[in-house]
Design a protein around this motif. Sequence first.
Motif: not given
Length: 310
Positions: A15-22
């Motif tokens: 399953v594709p995923f992304a990693k992000g942050h604020g």
Amino acid sequence: MSTHPVDALTTLLAVPFAKGHGTGNDFVLIADPAGEYAISAEQVAALCDRHHGIGGDGLIRAVRTRDVDGAEELHTAHPEAEWFMDYRNGDGSIAEMCGNGVRVFVHFLIDQGLVALDAGESLAIGTRGGLKRVTVSENGYAVDMGAWRFTFPDQAEERALDSLVETPGIDAARPALSVDMGNPHTVVALQQRQELAAAELHTVPTVDPKPGNGTNVEYVVPAEPLVEDGIGRIAMRVHERGVGETRSCGTGACAAVIATRHWAGGVAADAWDVEVPGGVVRVRFSDRGDGVEHVELSGPAEIVAHGRIG
């Protein structure tokens, strides 16, 4: 015997995923436009594990509001909110809202080509904390967090305090004020940055009385002077419910400003800058014509990686 984190992810392999942050509040993000993935609490915890998984303070699934159980009323009332932020804490528990998360969520939708937004344009988002409108702003994304209220209004109005909080690293229980931002917060006022640095926030603080579904706990030190050139300034650390200490908390920053302003007797400021370990977010207050005060949170959002599970 408990399942190994890797074993828990077998149904999500590839399953594709992304990693992000604020501002350092980080998330695993999964696009699920067809509503195909039933992600369990165990799988969320495995993905958010910083040693065996991808690592994150929480997981955000992008799914259409029409496909979310329990969001039928929201979908009927706000058909313009096509996308729903299905947010889980890092331990797999369900959370109502996340101010940093919803900014990263909209940035992820743009990154995935699911929406297109130009500067100044807004997008309606469904959350368990209700409808949120996110606007592309000069410092990233601005979120109308909606109305706020005191969790224990009688005590708050009378004494400006409603709870006691015991925290490892701080020598005594400290008084606090509880604020409901659609999710629960308890704000502790500290006098010095040394106290802020000494708080051991990997252990769950003891809050009495505690809001019914638990609470996030913010520790705040006001700047001196509190307001300068029309901008209020505070420093904050947070223990997030179901996660531990995080480098930022958007709804917590709003709650911290609300409590600080209340303690300061409603001091006037055009905006408030909240310094967190991961950066700075800005909080503003406004009247949107519905008779209640709204809180706006703005700050950056970044996608730092893409990959596939497994």
